[in-house]
Design a protein around this motif. Structure first.
Motif, mmCIF file in Angstrom:
data_model
loop_
_atom_site.group_PDB
_atom_site.id
_atom_site.type_symbol
_atom_site.label_atom_id
_atom_site.label_comp_id
_atom_site.label_asym_id
_atom_site.label_seq_id
_atom_site.Cartn_x
_atom_site.Cartn_y
_atom_site.Cartn_z
ATOM 1 N N TYR A 189 0.867 -1.175 0.000
ATOM 2 C CA TYR A 189 0.000 0.000 0.000
ATOM 3 C C TYR A 189 0.906 1.228 0.000
ATOM 4 O O TYR A 189 1.418 1.628 1.035
ATOM 5 C CB TYR A 189 -0.859 -0.001 1.257
ATOM 6 N N ASP A 190 1.118 1.840 -1.159
ATOM 7 C CA ASP A 190 2.034 2.971 -1.203
ATOM 8 C C ASP A 190 1.421 4.155 -1.936
ATOM 9 O O ASP A 190 0.312 4.094 -2.462
ATOM 10 C CB ASP A 190 3.369 2.570 -1.835
ATOM 11 N N LEU A 191 2.150 5.250 -1.957
ATOM 12 C CA LEU A 191 1.643 6.480 -2.557
ATOM 13 C C LEU A 191 1.406 6.321 -4.050
ATOM 14 O O LEU A 191 0.440 6.878 -4.590
ATOM 15 C CB LEU A 191 2.627 7.622 -2.295
ATOM 16 N N ASP A 192 2.268 5.575 -4.730
ATOM 17 C CA ASP A 192 2.082 5.398 -6.171
ATOM 18 C C ASP A 192 0.735 4.759 -6.474
ATOM 19 O O ASP A 192 0.081 5.113 -7.460
ATOM 20 C CB ASP A 192 3.216 4.551 -6.750
ATOM 21 N N ALA A 193 0.327 3.819 -5.630
ATOM 22 C CA ALA A 193 -0.983 3.178 -5.835
ATOM 23 C C ALA A 193 -2.105 4.194 -5.665
ATOM 24 O O ALA A 193 -3.100 4.171 -6.402
ATOM 25 C CB ALA A 193 -1.153 2.023 -4.859
ATOM 26 N N VAL A 194 -1.950 5.108 -4.719
ATOM 27 C CA VAL A 194 -2.960 6.151 -4.514
ATOM 28 C C VAL A 194 -2.974 7.118 -5.687
ATOM 29 O O VAL A 194 -4.039 7.498 -6.187
ATOM 30 C CB VAL A 194 -2.688 6.909 -3.193
ATOM 31 N N LEU A 195 -1.803 7.512 -6.156
ATOM 32 C CA LEU A 195 -1.722 8.438 -7.280
ATOM 33 C C LEU A 195 -2.336 7.850 -8.546
ATOM 34 O O LEU A 195 -2.990 8.556 -9.326
ATOM 35 C CB LEU A 195 -0.263 8.819 -7.543
#
Length: 353
Positions: A249-255
């Motif tokens: 679960y990381d920022l790239d997945a959110v972006l």
């Protein structure tokens, strides 16, 4: 002593190589940034044994020795650790933490490379090191006569240098990857109270105990270890980072829209970590001048505005954290982006409603 100019660990060996051959050096720096290790590594690079004397553990007689009778006359016999026949590196660690009488005993050794009748072998080098009084560490005023006998060099922590070293010295990959994203968390100023604070040494200690636990390291224990070695805010962020690694679960997945902002109360530390990482990403990738924005930058700015709306619905505090100014009230995100946020957010909020 205040630093006018500082150098990084990578620059230090070159300075020592040229200076120590002609004059003794005193290395100033905050606790935990690697002064002692750098001196030992420098000595190894020269093929010299490094003999360390701790100023806080010395008495004057530990340097000048004790009197002995030779041919009916008394003379001082210097200690075996110093009186050597082969050249070596004499490292006076915590020199400025030693008692005034001990500092005086160093005068002739530092200036004339001599103790009584004993003289340091040709090719030996003398290096002192210590913390500053502003570091809330044990430090005594250094007498002007001693100050004037040394070339003073001020060392600062460098995330770039440390990460290069860490990659080749078995530092836990989670620690390395985290500090690649948050190099500003490598070091923090020593607090005025008795509590852990982040330094290269502290991260190294955390890495060692994480390796010791291995796969059995659970989230609660990791938190215990992190808070026991690092600045509180850094410990919380690192703990949240490890959670993102374990749960992919990381920022790239959110972006990319593959994952939403975490909403569960128990994931609030994760939300704060992602918010801080989001802020760091925007600072790094958005140029100060709008005319220099690449296609990727425009896409990031557009996506960022929508994500700020979503984030504000979950936590207004976290959304404000992303766009907040620094401690001096100076905006850290580009002005053009902040103007667009103020202009477009009401429309984006209305569209979501």
């Amino acid at each position: 002593m205040q630093a006018t100019l500082t150098i990084t660990p990578a620059q230090l060996p070159g300075v020592l190589l040229h200076v120590t051959v002609v004059r003794p050096v005193f290395l100033w720096g905050a606790p935990g940034i690697g002064k002692s290790s750098l001196v030992r590594d420098f000595a190894d690079s020269l093929g010299l044994e490094c003999v360390t004397l701790l100023g806080t553990q010395l008495a004057p007689e530990d340097l000048i020795g004790v009197p002995e009778l030779v041919g009916g006359r008394s003379r001082f016999a210097p200690p075996e650790s110093i009186a050597r026949t082969e050249p070596y590196c004499l490292f006076l660690d915590e020199l400025n933490a030693s008692a005034p009488e001990v500092q005086k005993a160093f005068y002739s050794l530092i200036l004339d490379r001599r103790l009584g009748t004993y003289e340091l072998p040709e090719g030996s080098v003398v290096i002192g090191a210590g913390n500053r009084a502003t570091d809330n560490a044990l430090a005594r005023p250094m007498a002007s006569a001693l100050v004037n006998r040394l070339v003073h060099v001020h060392l600062r922590a460098s995330s770039t240098d440390w990460l290069v070293w860490a990659a080749n010295n078995g530092i836990h990959p989670w620690v390395v990857d985290y500090l690649v994203q948050r190099p500003d968390h490598l070091w923090s100023a020593p607090p005025k109270t008795e509590e852990p604070f982040s330094t290269p040494r502290a991260w190294h200690m955390l890495s060692d105990v994480m390796h010791s636990y291995g796969e059995s390291l659970d989230e609660e224990t990791l938190g215990l270890l992190a808070y026991g070695t690092l600045t509180g805010a850094h410990a919380s962020a690192f703990r949240a980072y490890v959670k993102t690694v374990r749960h992919a679960y990381d920022l790239d997945a959110v972006l990319k829209g593959d994952a939403p902002w975490p909403r569960r109360p128990e994931d609030r530390d994760l939300l704060y970590f992602l918010s801080e990482t989001f802020r760091a990403r925007l600072i790094k990738e958005l140029p100060a001048d709008r005319r220099g924005v690449s296609t990727r930058g425009r896409e990031l700015a557009f996506r960022a505005k929508a994500l700020l709306v979503e984030l504000a619905e979950i936590s207004l505090e976290c959304a404000q954290l992303v766009i907040a100014s620094d401690v001096d009230g100076v905006p850290v995100l580009p002005t053009w982006f902040l103007v667009e946020v103020g202009r477009d957010l009401p429309r984006l909020v209305a569209a979501r409603n």
